[in-house]
Design an enzyme around this catalytic site. Sequence first.
Site, mmCIF file in Angstrom:
data_model
loop_
_atom_site.group_PDB
_atom_site.id
_atom_site.type_symbol
_atom_site.label_atom_id
_atom_site.label_comp_id
_atom_site.label_asym_id
_atom_site.label_seq_id
_atom_site.Cartn_x
_atom_site.Cartn_y
_atom_site.Cartn_z
ATOM 1 N N SER A 120 0.826 -1.206 0.000
ATOM 2 C CA SER A 120 0.000 0.000 0.000
ATOM 3 C C SER A 120 0.856 1.250 0.000
ATOM 4 O O SER A 120 0.412 2.305 -0.442
ATOM 5 C CB SER A 120 -0.858 0.060 1.270
ATOM 6 O OG SER A 120 -1.705 -1.028 1.326
ATOM 7 N N HIS A 141 -2.153 -3.608 -6.624
ATOM 8 C CA HIS A 141 -2.696 -3.195 -5.330
ATOM 9 C C HIS A 141 -4.191 -3.485 -5.253
ATOM 10 O O HIS A 141 -4.991 -2.795 -5.871
ATOM 11 C CB HIS A 141 -2.411 -1.701 -5.128
ATOM 12 C CG HIS A 141 -2.742 -1.199 -3.761
ATOM 13 N ND1 HIS A 141 -3.241 0.058 -3.527
ATOM 14 C CD2 HIS A 141 -2.644 -1.792 -2.538
ATOM 15 C CE1 HIS A 141 -3.428 0.211 -2.230
ATOM 16 N NE2 HIS A 141 -3.074 -0.892 -1.614
ATOM 17 N N GLU A 153 -5.112 -1.314 -8.482
ATOM 18 C CA GLU A 153 -4.200 -0.299 -9.011
ATOM 19 C C GLU A 153 -2.973 -1.043 -9.538
ATOM 20 O O GLU A 153 -2.338 -1.795 -8.793
ATOM 21 C CB GLU A 153 -3.807 0.701 -7.918
ATOM 22 C CG GLU A 153 -4.973 1.621 -7.545
ATOM 23 C CD GLU A 153 -4.674 2.538 -6.372
ATOM 24 O OE1 GLU A 153 -5.139 3.682 -6.373
ATOM 25 O OE2 GLU A 153 -3.975 2.091 -5.424
ATOM 26 N N ASN A 191 -5.451 5.784 -2.000
ATOM 27 C CA ASN A 191 -4.967 6.131 -0.656
ATOM 28 C C ASN A 191 -4.472 7.569 -0.583
ATOM 29 O O ASN A 191 -4.625 8.231 0.446
ATOM 30 C CB ASN A 191 -3.853 5.170 -0.215
ATOM 31 C CG ASN A 191 -4.421 3.849 0.282
ATOM 32 O OD1 ASN A 191 -5.620 3.771 0.600
ATOM 33 N ND2 ASN A 191 -3.606 2.827 0.338
HETATM 34 N N1 LIG Z 1 -4.877 -4.865 5.087
HETATM 35 C C1 LIG Z 1 -5.242 -4.042 4.139
HETATM 36 O O1 LIG Z 1 -6.300 -3.413 4.198
HETATM 37 C C2 LIG Z 1 -4.382 -3.899 2.913
HETATM 38 C C3 LIG Z 1 -4.960 -3.384 1.748
HETATM 39 C C4 LIG Z 1 -4.199 -3.304 0.595
HETATM 40 C C5 LIG Z 1 -2.861 -3.696 0.623
HETATM 41 N N2 LIG Z 1 -2.322 -4.171 1.784
HETATM 42 C C6 LIG Z 1 -0.913 -4.595 1.739
HETATM 43 O O2 LIG Z 1 -0.890 -6.010 1.630
HETATM 44 C C7 LIG Z 1 0.261 -6.541 2.306
HETATM 45 C C8 LIG Z 1 -0.195 -7.564 3.339
HETATM 46 O O3 LIG Z 1 -1.051 -6.916 4.271
HETATM 47 P P1 LIG Z 1 -2.041 -7.760 5.203
HETATM 48 O O4 LIG Z 1 -2.920 -6.759 5.868
HETATM 49 O O5 LIG Z 1 -2.667 -8.878 4.440
HETATM 50 O O6 LIG Z 1 -1.003 -8.330 6.255
HETATM 51 P P2 LIG Z 1 -1.209 -9.547 7.271
HETATM 52 O O7 LIG Z 1 -0.261 -9.322 8.366
HETATM 53 O O8 LIG Z 1 -2.652 -9.764 7.567
HETATM 54 O O9 LIG Z 1 -0.725 -10.826 6.424
HETATM 55 C C9 LIG Z 1 0.611 -11.035 6.042
HETATM 56 C C10 LIG Z 1 0.863 -12.533 5.988
HETATM 57 O O10 LIG Z 1 2.123 -12.764 5.395
HETATM 58 C C11 LIG Z 1 2.679 -13.882 6.029
HETATM 59 N N3 LIG Z 1 4.123 -13.887 5.770
HETATM 60 C C12 LIG Z 1 5.093 -13.132 6.357
HETATM 61 N N4 LIG Z 1 6.286 -13.437 5.810
HETATM 62 C C13 LIG Z 1 6.088 -14.385 4.883
HETATM 63 C C14 LIG Z 1 6.933 -15.107 4.013
HETATM 64 N N5 LIG Z 1 8.236 -14.889 3.969
HETATM 65 N N6 LIG Z 1 6.383 -16.025 3.210
HETATM 66 C C15 LIG Z 1 5.065 -16.254 3.229
HETATM 67 N N7 LIG Z 1 4.202 -15.596 4.043
HETATM 68 C C16 LIG Z 1 4.707 -14.679 4.854
HETATM 69 C C17 LIG Z 1 2.327 -13.703 7.474
HETATM 70 O O11 LIG Z 1 2.406 -14.929 8.173
HETATM 71 C C18 LIG Z 1 0.903 -13.176 7.370
HETATM 72 O O12 LIG Z 1 -0.056 -14.220 7.405
HETATM 73 C C19 LIG Z 1 0.997 -5.348 2.869
HETATM 74 O O13 LIG Z 1 1.999 -4.955 1.967
HETATM 75 C C20 LIG Z 1 -0.076 -4.273 2.954
HETATM 76 O O14 LIG Z 1 0.450 -2.988 2.823
HETATM 77 C C21 LIG Z 1 -3.056 -4.301 2.918
#
Ligand SMILES: NC(=O)c1ccc[n+]([C@@H]2O[C@H](COP(=O)([O-])OP(=O)(O)OC[C@H]3O[C@@H](n4cnc5c(N)ncnc54)[C@H](O)[C@@H]3O)[C@@H](O)[C@H]2O)c1
Length: 557
Positions: A120, A141, A153, A191
Amino acid sequence: MRQITTVGVIGLGTMGAGIVEVFARGGLEVVGVETTEELAQRGRGILQASTDRAVAKGRLDEAGQSEILGRVTITTRMEDLAPADLVVEAVPEVMDLKHQVFSTLDGIVAQDAVLASNTSSLSITAIAAGTAHPERVVGMHFFNPAPVLKLVEVITTVRTEDSVRDGVVELSGRIGKRPVVVADRAGFVANYLLFGYFVSALRMLEQGHVSREDLDTAMRVGAGLPMGPCTLMDLVGLDVCHHIGDVIYAHSRSPMHAPSAMLERMVTAGLLGRKSGAGFYTYAKPGSGQVVPDTDDGSAPATAAVSAVGVVGSGEIANELVSRLRDGGYAVTQVSDPQDTEELRGLADVGVVVEAHQIEAARSLDEEETGSAPAPVPGQELWEVLGEICGPATVLTTVNEDLAVAVGALSGRPEKAAVLRIHAPTGNGQAVEIGRSSATDDATVAALRALVTSIGAEPVVCRDRPGLVVDALLMPHLMDAVRMLDEGYAGVADIDTALQHGLGYPVGPFAMIDQIGAEEVLTVCEELTEAGGLPRESVEPSPLLIEHVLLDRPFTG
Ligand SMILES: NC(=O)c1ccc[n+]([C@@H]2O[C@H](COP(=O)([O-])OP(=O)(O)OC[C@H]3O[C@@H](n4cnc5c(N)ncnc54)[C@H](O)[C@@H]3O)[C@@H](O)[C@H]2O)c1
């Protein structure tokens, strides 16, 4: 670039699990990777539960569900991503982690496979720079919840190959998403615009301009957005908001994005929103969306019940108010002519007087051309006269542009004066803002809240400052979209698609401007600029808006 038929998703948390579902529903073979067996199982459980819900709601049959689940392999081995044509990483928002994941992938996937990041706030360019083949790196994204929100995106860097971009755009369309292609810039489209608005909302809260509930009502009901900013920030996570806000400010250095001290304090105190069980609101338990009352909630101030209301004015708005107030159970006395002191004496015993005349006077200027006389505009005499005639507890209010403090000073009862701003209904209902001065007492506000509720509208109480809440937040938000267009970062359709399909807005900002009327938006922004109080760069009309008004050209259609 090869046709994308097999995809990998790394990290099956909030976003990754949803992205797996989106791909599998779109007919692709999906390999999902997690770090431990337990987290892999949790990822599969999320997919199972989500598709179970779709079956229960009749949106998917059982055969369809098993096909979807059959296309998904969940694993803890990165090597299983070898056949992937595209891999989307959705691991936590830490640059080192993203670099580590992508450099591992460099040694696993084919050389022409695409590497996409769901980040993000991190720079796609910086992520790509840490890989062996930056030309195949792109941002993809998705928005939360990924299976619901259609926006993707697609972020390109100066190194991204066109074929990579085109492949990801084609794939996004194939899985039912709405892709918007933009260059790498902090916050991308959705965003960037959302966080400028969040900062303005936080400033209002910090200044005690409005309560969290009224702020949310203002934007949900008054502006028609899917939810208010406090509810949305709690949902996103205040730590995430804080982080993304900082990234955007580092890029823009605009006061519009200046970090909020209140947000920082809340994050430091562990108030992270729904995920921690408390943020702007308190929730039944961590992760729950059920709001529970705060422990220190006071009871509503006692108020003498108002049963009789006076309405001054005879135009369309005054007449509609009279009929809605009567339907709401009030005894209403209407005085058509604000200069008729005798008639005004009939308001001596009412609980509230609503002045709704001046707006009709402005409208009746058109009638002048058709022959009928313009209604006189009530000046300060009206408030002076009402101050003398009405009982000491009578609330005086107006739907016109007067200030609450002016009504209070002229009538000699500042504690009983407030202003009303009636908004056009949106898909979420109708809001009426109640602007109070520092002298307005709680009983006055309570009487007006009851009155607004009785006409079937939702009250929003705030301090009487330029733009109250709805205009003071919505206008800079719209102007920010126009500035983004003017800067050439994204087009009208891209920006509208981003906010409609990424944030769930009923229509995008340009469609909103066209609905309100560009000229009206320009007028309000000019008034807000002149009035001061809001950061000038946020409300000052963009030259592009002025051009559209002068050329009488809508942005959309
Ligand atoms: N949460 C949101 O609303 C949102 C929206 C859009 C984008 N994002 C982006 O998406 C990404 C993930 O966010 P999220 O909220 O899903 O995070 P999250 O913490 O819910 O999930 C991340 C997952 O990645 C796993 N992980 C960590 N290292 C790893 C590895 N080496 N190999 C495999 N799995 C691994 C973790 O165990 C965890 O389950 C971030 O970059 C965030 O900026 C989040």
